[in-house]
Scaffold this motif. Structure first.
Motif, PDB file in Angstrom:
ATOM      1  N   GLU A  83       0.819  -1.332  -0.011  1.00 33.13           N
ATOM      2  CA  GLU A  83      -0.066   0.056   0.046  1.00 33.13           C
ATOM      3  C   GLU A  83       0.848   1.309  -0.092  1.00 33.13           C
ATOM      4  O   GLU A  83       1.872   1.222   0.755  1.00 33.13           O
ATOM      5  CB  GLU A  83      -0.991  -0.103   1.207  1.00 33.13           C
ATOM      6  N   ASN A 107      -7.403   5.471  -1.787  1.00 29.69           N
ATOM      7  CA  ASN A 107      -7.462   4.211  -1.103  1.00 29.69           C
ATOM      8  C   ASN A 107      -8.879   3.990  -0.401  1.00 29.69           C
ATOM      9  O   ASN A 107      -9.123   3.423   0.727  1.00 29.69           O
ATOM     10  CB  ASN A 107      -6.457   3.839  -0.053  1.00 29.69           C
ATOM     11  N   GLY A 110      -9.796  -2.117  -0.583  1.00 30.43           N
ATOM     12  CA  GLY A 110      -9.304  -0.810  -0.712  1.00 30.43           C
ATOM     13  C   GLY A 110      -9.220  -0.478  -2.424  1.00 30.43           C
ATOM     14  O   GLY A 110      -9.703  -1.255  -3.027  1.00 30.43           O
ATOM     15  N   ASP A 168      -6.603  -0.339  -5.196  1.00 27.21           N
ATOM     16  CA  ASP A 168      -5.081  -0.450  -5.541  1.00 27.21           C
ATOM     17  C   ASP A 168      -4.530  -0.404  -6.915  1.00 27.21           C
ATOM     18  O   ASP A 168      -3.479  -0.642  -7.239  1.00 27.21           O
ATOM     19  CB  ASP A 168      -4.775  -1.861  -4.809  1.00 27.21           C
TER      20      ASP A 168
END
Length: 258
Positions: free
Chosen positions: A180, A205, A213, A215
């Protein structure tokens, strides 16, 4: 001396006259036969000579016709080349030369659009990020990697042509699915933070629709987006269109004037 009965003076005996007559007839028959054979041979020789002469004339005529045919073909070819060259010079818009050899310019195949030495394919299929990448790979490329402001400008202009509605957007080859906040292009290279085109407040996000989330990155329309700021992070599970990219191919070929 007494003469035989019936003898006439000065006349040969009958037996001798008959023998001489047969000999003369035989000689005459042989001469006639010889003359006939000679005449037939002479006629045969004349016919053979005439046929040979006719055959020679025929061959000469064919050769003359062949030479004339080749001369006409050469003349027509030269005329066509002259006309094409003249037309090329007369045209106002740039046209390729009539004859080119080993043209090294990179080309894109049908359905792809070229910018510099890269080719771009704007898919119409609505797929997840990973499925979109699979589609690009099947076509010999990968999801697009944006390396310059000029490339971003080119893509933005193309998307304006191809967008059918406000949320008609496209996946690009940028993701932080491995870690992340660490954004990587599909070739594994890190995002140049001085060359980004995030929309205001992105990436965020957001987990409202997907707890995993956002991504993956897509680009496209957004009302009021300034200075090409069209990048948004989204859930990789959403289905959007996509942009594929691959290098243009250098093709070597020869064109002849015909």
């Amino acid at each position: 001396m007494s003469r035989p009965q019936g003898y006439i003076e000065g006349e040969a005996p009958a037996s001798q006259q008959h023998s001489g007559s047969n000999g003369g007839s035989k000689v005459r028959s042989e001469r006639v036969a010889l003359l006939v054979v000679s005449a037939l041979l002479a006629a045969a020789v004349i016919v053979i000579c005439r046929l040979s002469l006719d055959n020679m004339h025929t061959k000469q005529s064919f050769q003359t016709l062949r030479d004339e045919h080749e001369a006409v073909k050469r003349n027509l070819t030269e005329r066509r080349c002259e006309v094409k060259s003249y037309n090329t010079v007369q045209q106002t818009s740039p046209q390729p030369p009539v004859v080119k050899e080993n043209d090294p310019r990179p080309k894109c195949e049908h359905g792809w659009e070229q910018y510099g030495r890269q080719c771009y394919y704007f898919s119409i299929d609505l797929l997840t990020w990973s499925k979109s990448r699979d589609e690009c790979r099947q076509k010999g490329g990968d999801l697009v990697q944006i390396d310059s402001r000029e490339e971003q400008t080119f893509l933005e202009l193309k998307l304006r042509e191809k967008n059918n509605f406000e949320w008609d957007v496209f996946w690009i080859g940028l993701t932080d699915s491995e870690k992340e906040g660490t954004w990587l292009w599909v070739d594994g290279s890190p995002l140049n933070e001085s060359l980004t085109f995030w929309f205001l407040g992105e990436p965020d996000n957001w987990t409202g629709n997907d707890p995993d989330g956002a991504d993956c990155v897509r680009m496209g329309k957004k009302a009021g987006a300034p200075d090409m700021k069209r990048w948004f992070d989204e859930s990789c599970k959403y289905t959007y269109r996509s942009i594929c990219e691959k290098p243009a191919e250098t093709r070597h070929f020869t064109l002849h004037c015909v």
